[in-house]
Design a protein around this motif. Structure first.
Motif, mmCIF file in Angstrom:
data_model
loop_
_atom_site.group_PDB
_atom_site.id
_atom_site.type_symbol
_atom_site.label_atom_id
_atom_site.label_comp_id
_atom_site.label_asym_id
_atom_site.label_seq_id
_atom_site.Cartn_x
_atom_site.Cartn_y
_atom_site.Cartn_z
ATOM 1 N N PHE A 228 0.891 -1.067 -0.018
ATOM 2 C CA PHE A 228 0.087 0.126 -0.033
ATOM 3 C C PHE A 228 0.584 1.431 0.114
ATOM 4 O O PHE A 228 0.591 2.235 0.817
ATOM 5 C CB PHE A 228 -1.003 0.153 1.199
ATOM 6 N N THR A 229 2.161 1.112 -0.413
ATOM 7 C CA THR A 229 2.716 2.313 -0.727
ATOM 8 C C THR A 229 2.373 3.297 -1.826
ATOM 9 O O THR A 229 1.665 2.997 -2.696
ATOM 10 C CB THR A 229 4.281 2.087 -1.216
ATOM 11 N N GLY A 230 2.836 4.722 -1.511
ATOM 12 C CA GLY A 230 2.376 5.662 -2.396
ATOM 13 C C GLY A 230 2.597 5.547 -3.716
ATOM 14 O O GLY A 230 1.832 6.158 -4.868
ATOM 15 N N SER A 231 3.572 4.827 -4.108
ATOM 16 C CA SER A 231 4.118 4.585 -5.615
ATOM 17 C C SER A 231 2.923 4.197 -6.562
ATOM 18 O O SER A 231 2.838 3.954 -7.676
ATOM 19 C CB SER A 231 5.475 3.955 -5.803
ATOM 20 N N PRO B 291 -4.717 -15.137 7.030
ATOM 21 C CA PRO B 291 -4.268 -13.776 7.615
ATOM 22 C C PRO B 291 -3.665 -13.033 6.447
ATOM 23 O O PRO B 291 -3.053 -13.368 5.416
ATOM 24 C CB PRO B 291 -3.220 -14.191 8.489
ATOM 25 N N VAL B 292 -4.072 -11.911 6.463
ATOM 26 C CA VAL B 292 -3.868 -10.858 5.279
ATOM 27 C C VAL B 292 -3.272 -9.331 5.695
ATOM 28 O O VAL B 292 -4.081 -8.973 6.650
ATOM 29 C CB VAL B 292 -5.130 -10.582 4.346
ATOM 30 N N PHE B 293 -2.183 -8.953 5.497
ATOM 31 C CA PHE B 293 -1.644 -8.153 5.961
ATOM 32 C C PHE B 293 -1.334 -6.962 4.878
ATOM 33 O O PHE B 293 -0.921 -7.224 3.563
ATOM 34 C CB PHE B 293 -0.225 -8.306 6.821
ATOM 35 N N GLY B 294 -1.184 -5.629 5.144
ATOM 36 C CA GLY B 294 -0.528 -4.493 4.373
ATOM 37 C C GLY B 294 0.609 -4.081 4.790
ATOM 38 O O GLY B 294 0.817 -4.096 5.981
ATOM 39 N N PHE B 295 1.126 -3.448 4.098
ATOM 40 C CA PHE B 295 2.714 -2.483 4.588
ATOM 41 C C PHE B 295 2.827 -1.332 3.493
ATOM 42 O O PHE B 295 2.250 -1.213 2.585
ATOM 43 C CB PHE B 295 3.716 -3.499 4.120
ATOM 44 N N LEU C 221 -1.926 5.775 1.550
ATOM 45 C CA LEU C 221 -0.763 5.314 0.593
ATOM 46 C C LEU C 221 0.665 6.099 1.212
ATOM 47 O O LEU C 221 0.576 7.395 0.955
ATOM 48 C CB LEU C 221 -1.046 4.773 -0.421
ATOM 49 N N TRP C 222 1.564 5.592 1.369
ATOM 50 C CA TRP C 222 2.554 6.178 1.811
ATOM 51 C C TRP C 222 4.148 5.253 1.324
ATOM 52 O O TRP C 222 4.120 5.291 0.302
ATOM 53 C CB TRP C 222 2.776 6.375 3.357
#
Length: 483
Positions: free
Chosen positions: A246-249, A291-295, A339-340
């Motif tokens: 989930f990054t800004g790019s 299990p579902v994760f974001g980063f 988003l970062w």
């Protein structure tokens, strides 16, 4: 067909090629036949079952309710399907040495061995040892070879062994040969090796010729090497975790240019990758809770950047019910994030590795962990990621990376160390290759091809890991004696 029976046991067996990386759909239909025609239209339909081959092998024996065409139960009727793998997975572990081999160049030879299996068309190469330089009494490294390759599974089939002197130009010179059987090789022990005279046909006519050296087999142990299906059908669970970038790019999810933008059909590249891989994996997880994760995003309510947050925002229970639950959680999570960045892999890899480590401590082949990372860009914590992967290579764990978008994924190719094993910055070498990377753009429009590409290596990774630690399937009583 079984006559006049409400509880039939069908003896007919169906042989089906099995591919882990594919969803192989099957349908079983049961009819009551009252005539001699081949047309089922005039027979009574009793019920049917639709399932996948993956569901059958992961259960080994599966009983389900028969359904009518409208999906309702067909009375109290059930169908039971059993599966077994029909292949010989035995291997021979050998320790071989030689003494007093002939000199082929001045005062030395560089010997190696070749083992051949007798076939209808001649001798077929089964195994070649390494070359031992400048040694007339070589000790070769222990090696293993499948019984199918060595003797066709029959311990009395002839095996030919050639001993050569290695030449760098490929014109290797024969030192001598002998013919034996696996049964004769198995006689050897460390205290009393099985010995075979190495005979060179060109020297047989020479006066006083005895042999060109002696080959000694001091260990030949036949063991069963369990396959992926052995582990799955024996109760091993594949635990599937998903990590989403989930990054800004990725771009603003509200605009069509964003990789997180969900089109009117309800898809984007992230969702396509989740569906493609998840639909195959879910058949091998009994409870289908993932299990579902974001980063890489700022997460409410603190709005601090997190590299390991549950997409359902429930840290104590990050599980989603089935792939449908994963998709729903992703869609609900997306509008609530900022988003970062940066793009850090190490935290989520280490997170899954903790569970794999706990499972490994049980000294059982009961659980294997698969982490799917879907990302759009270059890794910013490459050194930590390399260290995390090298550490995870010693655990029951594999990592699948799907690259979405048009970014440069050369760093991902580096992590997918097909040519040589990955090394950490501190110099440690991975125990095995556990990373499989594919760029989504190569498979756009073909979810089947994507799943096949990323999952093709997984069965061998699972089986080779557990076999290397001599861990048997949990329900070992289901298997016959391998000897």
């Amino acid at each position: 067909m079984i006559l006049n029976c409400l509880n039939p046991k069908f003896a007919k067996k169906f042989v089906i090629d099995y591919y882990f990386e594919m969803v192989q759909k099957l349908k079983f239909c049961v009819y009551d036949i009252d005539n001699d025609t081949y047309d089922l239209e005039d027979d009574d339909f009793l019920g049917e079952l639709e399932c996948t081959l993956g569901q059958i092998v992961s259960n080994r024996q599966m009983t389900r309710t028969l359904l009518l065409k409208n999906g309702r139960p067909a009375g109290r009727g059930t169908i039971t399907i059993c599966a077994e793998e029909i292949t010989d997975t035995r291997v021979a572990n050998l320790e071989v040495l030689a003494r007093k081999l002939d000199k082929k160049y001045l005062w030395w030879s560089d010997p190696f061995l070749e083992f051949f299996r007798k076939t209808e068309t001649g001798w077929q190469l089964a195994h070649r040892t390494e070359v031992v330089k400048n040694n007339l009494n070589p000790v070769w490294k222990p090696f293993r070879v499948s019984l199918r390759a060595l003797c066709g599974g029959d311990v009395e089939n002839p095996i030919k062994v050639d001993c050569y002197d290695y030449h760098i130009n490929g014109s290797h010179e024969l030192i001598g040969s002998f013919i034996t059987t696996l049964a004769e090789l198995q006689v050897g022990t460390h205290f009393c090796p099985a010995e075979f005279e190495c005979i060179n046909p060109r020297k047989l006519k020479k006066k006083n010729y005895k042999n060109s050296g002696v080959i000694c087999v001091r260990n030949c142990q036949v063991v069963k090497e369990f396959t992926f299906l052995d582990y799955i059908m024996g109760g091993c669970q594949i635990n599937f975790t998903i990590a989403i970038d989930f990054t800004g790019s990725n771009g603003d999810p509200r605009t069509p240019q964003s990789l997180h933008y969900i089109n009117p059909e309800g898809f984007n590249e992230y969702l396509s990758a989740i569906w493609a891989v998840g639909n195959v994996i879910q058949d091998y997880d009994s409870n289908k809770m993932f299990p579902v994760f974001g980063f890489g995003a700022k997460v409410p309510p603190s709005w601090l950047v997190s590299h390991e947050f549950p997409v359902n925002f429930n840290p104590s229970n990050p599980f989603c019910a089935g792939i449908e639950g994963v998709v729903e959680a992703y869609q609900q999570c997306l509008p609530q994030l900022k988003l970062w960045g940066p793009t850090n892999f190490a935290p989520i890899i280490n997170h899954v590795a903790c569970f794999a480590k706990q499972a490994f401590r049980q000294n059982m082949a009961s659980d294997y962990y698969v982490l799917l990372i879907i990302t759009d860009g270059v890794i910013t914590d490459m050194d930590r990621t390399r260290t995390a992967i090298v550490d995870a290579s010693h655990l029951p764990m594999s990592i699948i990376i799907v690259g979405v978008g048009a970014a440069d994924f050369s760093a991902m190719e580096f992590l997918d160390s097909d040519d040589q094993l990955l090394r950490s910055p501190r110099g440690d070498t991975a125990a095995r290759d556990i990373v499989q990377f594919v760029p989504f753009r190569q498979f756009r429009g073909s979810s089947v091809a994507l799943a096949q590409s990323v999952l093709a290596e997984l069965p061998d990774q699972v089986a080779s890991f557990f076999n290397s630690y001599k861990l048997k399937p949990p329900n070992i009583f289901s298997f016959s004696d391998p000897s």
